[in-house]
Enzyme design. Structure first.
Site, short mmCIF file in Angstrom:
data_model
loop_
_atom_site.label_atom_id
_atom_site.label_comp_id
_atom_site.label_asym_id
_atom_site.label_seq_id
_atom_site.Cartn_x
_atom_site.Cartn_y
_atom_site.Cartn_z
CE LYS A 1 -35.37 -8.49 29.98
NZ LYS A 1 -36.37 -7.71 31.35
CB SER B 1 -35.61 -3.57 24.45
OG SER B 1 -36.67 -3.65 23.36
#
Length: 397
Positions: free
Chosen positions: A49, A300
């Site tokens: 992110k 991720s």
């Protein structure tokens, strides 16, 4: 408009902000295909992110920076915004759902942000962030439905192509869709023949339902251990990019995600959160047509709360036949426990705990129950133990 040029620009801007996460070959996970991992769980803040938020904040005007930024997040976007804002000397306020893992909340504070806890899930935090944006005139940093944020996430696609141009398929988790939109745009622009697959949790299939219905769908409720992809509704931009670039989307259960987390810990010495392990779960449980292919799974994030991790590991052990509880109905007389223990020992299982209790109403007056928790190799060994106990005359409950 999202373009390959914009993604390359993001890659240039972020080169001094992010950590390089080289692809790792993951042997021993799947016999049917060659699995490689893009370990964004090792990224600064423990998640991809920071790429999207870092690029978005770098492109703000001086006026927008002066007003300060606000964001909403289940945790990972929060840390990315907090880190990027602090780097540029900007005030940041983050709205998090009150169910966010404590580790993510504390990390967000440590990166320099002010935190506002909101009752509910991600979408409730999103609505509160919009209200505060209007009230305080903050600059809003969307976690996924923003062209600059998507471009930042797309830098992962460029890195995969640079490092492994002969990849056959790339698998990403989908929550709101920012990650896969950027990655798929980059990869399909460079080589349309490479497959890009998305993975959602069964308990939060917002993008799956949206693609099926031909428009963004709002789910009434979502529930999954993969809090990073626990999103009720995808973005308008991300929906269009997924529809354009992504070849297929599948779902995985919480049990399958737990098994993938456990597999990463054991075989790769790598900690992944639920969203990070979802792509691997899809490959491990044959949800995708990747037999004989070279596959990159994007891990991720790795920001899993330790209390959740212990429960996930236990679930993973149960799912893979590594732990089993056997309940045996016995006659309450000497030698019964020894006989059961001998069978378990002969079959090579390890006893973790034993609970003995008298029979209740409806059972033999001399009856009792023996509940044994076993550490086992696999389901085949469990069956061997069950069959041996039955052959010895014991009744399994």
């Amino acid at each position: 408009m999202l373009t390959l040029d914009k993604i390359y620009h993001a890659s240039y801007v972020l080169k001094d902000v992010i950590r390089q996460t080289n692809i790792v070959q993951a042997r021993g996970i799947c016999d049917d295909c060659d699995i490689y991992l893009k370990p964004e769980n090792l990224q600064i803040t423990g998640s991809f992110k920071v790429r999207g938020s870092g690029y978005k904040i770098s492109q703000l005007t001086e006026e927008e920076k002066a007003r300060g930024v606000i964001a909403c997040s289940a945790g990972n976007h929060a840390q990315g915004v907090a880190l990027a804002a602090t780097k540029y000397g900007i005030k940041s306020l983050i709205c998090l759902p009150d169910g966010a893992p404590i580790s993510k909340v504390e990390a967000t504070k440590n990166y320099g942000a002010e935190v506002c806890m909101v009752p509910g899930v991600y979408d409730d935090a999103y609505n509160e962030a919009l209200r505060l944006r209007d009230e305080k005139n903050y600059t809003f940093i969307h976690p996924f439905d923003d062209e600059n944020v998507i471009a930042g996430q797309g830098t992962i696609g460029i890195e995969i192509m640079n490092e492994m141009p002969d990849v056959d398929a790339v698998v990403c988790a989908i929550g709101g869709g920012g990650l896969i939109s950027g990655v798929a745009c980059a990869i399909k622009s460079l080589n349309p023949n490479i497959k890009v697959y998305g993975v959602q949790a069964e308990g939060a299939p917002s993008m799956v339902e949206s693609i099926k219905n031909g428009e963004p769908v709002h789910l009434d409720s979502v529930s999954t251990i993969a809090d990073g992809i626990q999103v009720k509704e995808p973005g308008e931009h991300t929906f269009e990019y997924v529809k354009k670039y992504v070849d297929d989307i599948v779902t995985v259960s919480d049990d399958e995600i737990s098994s993938a987390i456990l597999k990463l810990i054991e075989s790769q010495k790598m900690i992944a959160e639920g969203a990070g392990a979802a792509p691997l779960a899809a490959v491990m449980f044959n949800k995708l047509p990747v037999k004989g292919k070279k596959v990159v799974c994007v891990v991720s994030g790795g920001n899993i709360d330790v209390t959740i991790l212990s429960r996930v590991i236990k679930r993973g052990l149960l799912m893979t036949g590594r732990q089993q509880t056997v309940c045996v109905e016995l006659q309450d007389k000497p030698g019964q426990l020894v006989a059961v223990s001998n069978i378990i020992a002969e079959k090579g299982a390890n006893v973790i705990s034993i609970h003995h209790e008298r029979g209740g109403e409806g059972t033999d007056v001399n009856g009792c129950y023996l509940r044994v928790v076993l550490e086992t190799r696999d389901f085949a060994q469990i069956k061997e133990i069950h069959d041996a106990l039955v052959d010895a005359g014991f009744k399994l409950v």
